[in-house]
Design a protein around this motif. Structure first.
Motif, PDB file in Angstrom:
ATOM      1  N   HIS A  10       0.836  -1.206   0.000  1.00 17.26           N
ATOM      2  CA  HIS A  10       0.000   0.000   0.000  1.00 17.26           C
ATOM      3  C   HIS A  10       0.870   1.255   0.000  1.00 17.26           C
ATOM      4  O   HIS A  10       0.635   2.184  -0.790  1.00 17.26           O
ATOM      5  CB  HIS A  10      -0.930  -0.026   1.213  1.00 17.26           C
ATOM      6  N   LEU A  11       1.875   1.305   0.839  1.00 24.72           N
ATOM      7  CA  LEU A  11       2.756   2.477   0.885  1.00 24.72           C
ATOM      8  C   LEU A  11       3.477   2.693  -0.438  1.00 24.72           C
ATOM      9  O   LEU A  11       3.585   3.824  -0.922  1.00 24.72           O
ATOM     10  CB  LEU A  11       3.780   2.333   2.012  1.00 24.72           C
ATOM     11  N   TYR A  12       3.984   1.605  -1.039  1.00 27.36           N
ATOM     12  CA  TYR A  12       4.722   1.723  -2.297  1.00 27.36           C
ATOM     13  C   TYR A  12       3.835   2.174  -3.449  1.00 27.36           C
ATOM     14  O   TYR A  12       4.326   2.744  -4.417  1.00 27.36           O
ATOM     15  CB  TYR A  12       5.403   0.403  -2.656  1.00 27.36           C
ATOM     16  N   THR A  13       2.542   1.926  -3.350  1.00 24.69           N
ATOM     17  CA  THR A  13       1.649   2.351  -4.428  1.00 24.69           C
ATOM     18  C   THR A  13       1.011   3.709  -4.146  1.00 24.69           C
ATOM     19  O   THR A  13       0.703   4.436  -5.094  1.00 24.69           O
ATOM     20  CB  THR A  13       0.555   1.298  -4.695  1.00 24.69           C
ATOM     21  N   ILE A  14       0.838   4.058  -2.888  1.00 21.03           N
ATOM     22  CA  ILE A  14       0.163   5.323  -2.584  1.00 21.03           C
ATOM     23  C   ILE A  14       1.130   6.519  -2.593  1.00 21.03           C
ATOM     24  O   ILE A  14       0.739   7.623  -2.977  1.00 21.03           O
ATOM     25  CB  ILE A  14      -0.627   5.256  -1.250  1.00 21.03           C
ATOM     26  N   VAL A  15       2.373   6.316  -2.209  1.00 21.81           N
ATOM     27  CA  VAL A  15       3.322   7.443  -2.169  1.00 21.81           C
ATOM     28  C   VAL A  15       3.488   8.084  -3.548  1.00 21.81           C
ATOM     29  O   VAL A  15       3.408   9.320  -3.658  1.00 21.81           O
ATOM     30  CB  VAL A  15       4.659   7.038  -1.532  1.00 21.81           C
ATOM     31  N   PRO A  16       3.669   7.307  -4.619  1.00 20.78           N
ATOM     32  CA  PRO A  16       3.734   7.980  -5.931  1.00 20.78           C
ATOM     33  C   PRO A  16       2.452   8.737  -6.271  1.00 20.78           C
ATOM     34  O   PRO A  16       2.494   9.767  -6.946  1.00 20.78           O
ATOM     35  CB  PRO A  16       3.954   6.833  -6.926  1.00 20.78           C
ATOM     36  N   CYS A  17       1.310   8.246  -5.772  1.00 24.58           N
ATOM     37  CA  CYS A  17       0.029   8.902  -6.057  1.00 24.58           C
ATOM     38  C   CYS A  17      -0.069  10.275  -5.405  1.00 24.58           C
ATOM     39  O   CYS A  17      -0.774  11.148  -5.925  1.00 24.58           O
ATOM     40  CB  CYS A  17      -1.133   8.015  -5.599  1.00 24.58           C
ATOM     41  N   ILE A  18       0.626  10.471  -4.317  1.00 29.80           N
ATOM     42  CA  ILE A  18       0.639  11.791  -3.679  1.00 29.80           C
ATOM     43  C   ILE A  18       1.176  12.818  -4.676  1.00 29.80           C
ATOM     44  O   ILE A  18       0.604  13.888  -4.868  1.00 29.80           O
ATOM     45  CB  ILE A  18       1.484  11.776  -2.390  1.00 29.80           C
ATOM     46  N   PHE A  19       2.267  12.448  -5.343  1.00 25.47           N
ATOM     47  CA  PHE A  19       2.920  13.361  -6.271  1.00 25.47           C
ATOM     48  C   PHE A  19       2.228  13.392  -7.638  1.00 25.47           C
ATOM     49  O   PHE A  19       2.070  14.461  -8.232  1.00 25.47           O
ATOM     50  CB  PHE A  19       4.398  12.989  -6.406  1.00 25.47           C
ATOM     51  N   LEU A  20       1.801  12.226  -8.115  1.00 30.61           N
ATOM     52  CA  LEU A  20       1.093  12.178  -9.392  1.00 30.61           C
ATOM     53  C   LEU A  20      -0.232  12.945  -9.320  1.00 30.61           C
ATOM     54  O   LEU A  20      -0.588  13.674 -10.252  1.00 30.61           O
ATOM     55  CB  LEU A  20       0.829  10.730  -9.807  1.00 30.61           C
ATOM     56  N   GLY A  21      -0.942  12.776  -8.220  1.00 32.39           N
ATOM     57  CA  GLY A  21      -2.205  13.483  -8.042  1.00 32.39           C
ATOM     58  C   GLY A  21      -2.010  14.982  -7.949  1.00 32.39           C
ATOM     59  O   GLY A  21      -2.768  15.757  -8.535  1.00 32.39           O
TER      60      GLY A  21
END
Length: 128
Positions: A10-21
């Motif tokens: 979950h952390l490895y997939t959500i952290v990039p989403c912080i920046f992509l979003g």
């Protein structure tokens, strides 16, 4: 899979989403880069939402001895991503924007803030 493994997925997939979003919300819309990164964002968000459904809630009350209030953000994600996708495919830019703004604020902003609560992994990591 154990909780710790799911948590790190979950952390490895959500952290990039912080920046992509954040990029998706702030950068010029409709460009090839916006569309490409948006697709990656959507796939990562859907994947991470599914992963979180397998993670039992350890804070607060639970439904079926598994789901907690935090899982509502997983449902928000599973609803918002297809809604945003189909809205933009139909040319409904405003619906697309609203879906993704609500998703970012809810699933990343609010849910992310909950991860900093005492007793949670990130609280221990950041605050000792």
């Amino acid at each position: 899979m154990d909780y710790r493994t799911l948590m790190f997925i979950h952390l490895y997939t959500i952290v990039p989403c912080i920046f992509l979003g954040a990029y998706g919300l702030l950068a010029k819309k409709g460009t090839p880069l916006h569309r490409s990164l948006g697709k990656i964002y959507m796939v990562l968000m859907l994947f991470t939402a599914v992963v979180t459904l397998f993670m039992p809630a350890y804070v607060g009350s639970r439904l079926f001895n598994h789901f907690g209030w935090i899982h509502l953000f997983s449902l928000l994600t599973l609803w918002s991503i297809p809604r945003a996708y189909f809205a933009i495919k139909k040319g409904n830019v405003r619906g697309h924007q609203i879906s993704l703004i609500c998703l970012y604020l809810g699933a990343i902003g609010i849910a992310g803030a909950f991860t900093l609560a005492p007793g949670r992994y990130l609280h221990g990591l950041f605050f000792g």
